[in-house]
Design an enzyme around this catalytic site. Sequence first.
Site, PDB file in Angstrom:
ATOM      1  N   GLY A   2     -30.385   9.051  24.929  1.00  9.48           N
ATOM      2  CA  GLY A   2     -29.758   7.806  24.498  1.00  9.48           C
ATOM      3  C   GLY A   2     -28.353   7.777  25.044  1.00  9.48           C
ATOM      4  O   GLY A   2     -27.631   8.761  24.977  1.00  9.48           O
ATOM      5  N   ALA A   3     -27.988   6.657  25.633  1.00  4.84           N
ATOM      6  CA  ALA A   3     -26.690   6.576  26.307  1.00  4.84           C
ATOM      7  C   ALA A   3     -25.752   5.658  25.532  1.00  4.84           C
ATOM      8  O   ALA A   3     -25.071   4.837  26.096  1.00  4.84           O
ATOM      9  CB  ALA A   3     -26.876   6.099  27.741  1.00  4.84           C
TER      10      ALA A   3
ATOM     11  N   THR B 188       0.877  -1.176   0.000  1.00  4.52           N
ATOM     12  CA  THR B 188       0.000   0.000   0.000  1.00  4.52           C
ATOM     13  C   THR B 188       0.913   1.224   0.000  1.00  4.52           C
ATOM     14  O   THR B 188       2.127   1.079   0.004  1.00  4.52           O
ATOM     15  CB  THR B 188      -0.898   0.038   1.247  1.00  4.52           C
ATOM     16  OG1 THR B 188      -0.091   0.414   2.368  1.00  4.52           O
ATOM     17  CG2 THR B 188      -1.533  -1.303   1.524  1.00  4.52           C
ATOM     18  N   CYS B 189       0.312   2.407   0.066  1.00  2.74           N
ATOM     19  CA  CYS B 189       1.192   3.580   0.051  1.00  2.74           C
ATOM     20  C   CYS B 189       1.941   3.741   1.366  1.00  2.74           C
ATOM     21  O   CYS B 189       2.910   4.465   1.444  1.00  2.74           O
ATOM     22  CB  CYS B 189       0.418   4.836  -0.306  1.00  2.74           C
ATOM     23  SG  CYS B 189      -1.067   5.062   0.646  1.00  2.74           S
TER      24      CYS B 189
END
Lengths: 275, 462
Positions: free
Chosen positions: B193-194, B53-54
């Site tokens: 919302g937890a 990969t790079c």
Amino acid sequence: MDLAWASLALICYFLSSAGFAAERAGLWRRWKTVAQLLLAAGALLQVIEFAKGALQTGNLPVTNFPQSLSFLACLTALAGLLVITRLRMTVVGTVVSPIVFVVLGIALLMMGPRRLTLPATLRSAWLPVHVTLAFLGYALFVLAAGVSLVYLTYERRLKAKTLSLEDGGPAPSLEKLDRVNYHLLGWGFLMLTLAIATGAIWADATWGHFWSWEPQESWSLLIWLLYAALLESRLTIGWRGRRAAALTIILFSVLVGSFVGVSLVTPGKHGGNFG
Amino acid sequence: MKRQKLLIFGLNHQTAPVAVRERLAYAENEIVPALIRLKQQARSLTEVALLSTCNRVEIIGVGTDSRRAAEESAAFLATDRGVQAAAFKTALYHLEERAAASHLFRVSASLDSMVVGEAQILGQVKAAYAYAAEAGTAGLVLHRAFHKAFSVAKQVRRATLIGHGAVSLSSTAVSLAGKIFDSLADKTVLLLGAGRMAELTARALKRIGIEALLISSRTFDHAVALARELGGTAVPYDNFRPHLRMADIIIGSMAVSQPVFGPAEFEVVIKERRYRPVFLIDLGVPRNFDERLNSLENVYLYDVDDLGRMALESRDEREREARRAEPLIELEVDSFMRWLEELELVPAIKDIRSSIEELRTGELQRHRAWLASLAPEERARIELITRSLVNKLLHRVLSGLRESHDAGAEGPYAAAIARRLLCSDFALEKENAREILEAGDPEPPAAPHDERFESSATRERK
């Protein structure tokens, strides 16, 4: 009147505007400091000029429209510097520097190189007090409008989700801009109130009546009422943020209109024709 | 008996500058031929894959002689790429066994990336595996290692939220809060919302000075637990509405099908707040807040996409989150190493022996009633016959196993094959199959259930 100092100040303001713009564009961070110093230098040069004029005439040399503009530019620059450095709001400079440049530029174009004379009726200790208070009030309203402009720009970007988080790390928050706007309006309003009061007292002492309903007086009263309403709306209904900023700018344009209009179209005692 | 080891030789962004990496890098279409050349030149590697990969060039192989494999790999890279070995020798790392497995897993999970949590690397690792399968250079161990790596990457992403960009989302949200509010000390945050993402954002806000924190969740216990942990106040879900007007920042992360509130309802809240600004952070998918809320005065609504678009590179936070993945990696490395050990002959022989012995005693047990009726010497005779039968069978299997172990490409895996054929215990097999299915690789180059034989199967398909 010797225009050398004022011309130098104009150059300083121009370079300062360019510096703030370059800093905004992210060309070079150091421009910030340079631009602030240039703004300070311009204000200092103007102060020197007014001091010279004061020595020449024995009073504050603010008697006609160009001089008023020049004085307004000087006070706006000084108050702007205070906001920029004390409240660490460099971005205000981006608005203030061009404004003072334009205002002083117009003043210089209109100003003839003639000797300063002061009408006998104005040779009073009230002159510097009344004039300084009035123009300080205007200067603060100029700044409030500038801060509001910055607010609206930031707010629009924040809504559109295009505000860059990287640029100008310590850029002021909306809350701070809003609060500063409120404080500037409050102080400006106080100055305007005091200016009207001192003007009335002075008029009473000179002409024997507090109020003569001449154009400048009527407009000042109207503007005073409008600003009072603006401050009141925040305190009672809670109008703030975008709405407050927009109203500040609208009121400021009314102020500009009345200032220019009264001075040039229907000059009374305030327009340079004193009798 | 020699032991098959997972080996990695390579260099990455930490050990080599891009000037070196780019000279060793392979284009995608060069990889399969390169693998075939590599397999020919590096005789000590029985299996091999190439990840380029790079940010890294790595030879991932299997062999018994790691020193020779290292030399051959380095020599291969030098000749194959026409680069002086001296130019990259110091940048090369040699990893084997546990370290190699751990490295492969961490790379796949994007924990070794320049930008921790970036999404592309898993795809690149999958491609590297597919090329090795295509070139026929991937065998039993690499199949296993790669599939494990995919499953680990998935687990890490699920357990830590790196890769979802959640970490940078929370820091972006915090930066935005700083653009709206001057001081956060006098502001109130309301969590609807937890979830983990909401928690992360709340934590980040706490760090920069938020004092008041209200937490409301449909499971009240969650809200209470999180409130205790973060120093906030839990609010019952059916009672969160009266608290809306207090909240300067509202973070929604609930699983809902409909927005929790809409503009008409919120306009009332805004008036009650006397137009003080509200920052709505919508971390829910589907979204928790109606998008029209953004057009209300002094209301700023950002959803996950908005935040993602603005996401900052906040390395510290990503790395902090990445550390949460380390125990998980360790666990999977353990499991992989256990599996690798089982490939060896000794445990296989032991297993096969006990398995057949189990069969023998089982048969005797089945006939115990009849055996009991026999005379003691007859019983002893039968015992002897069965024992000798088992020993002879075992001897034949084991000597065949030993012979094949040192010969042929599939030799090293003969133990596994024999064990599979002769051991009754398929629990292990089943577990392996389940894990690979869970890894959910959409296009597995080999049939997952037949993993131990897929190297030959893959070859036959070509």
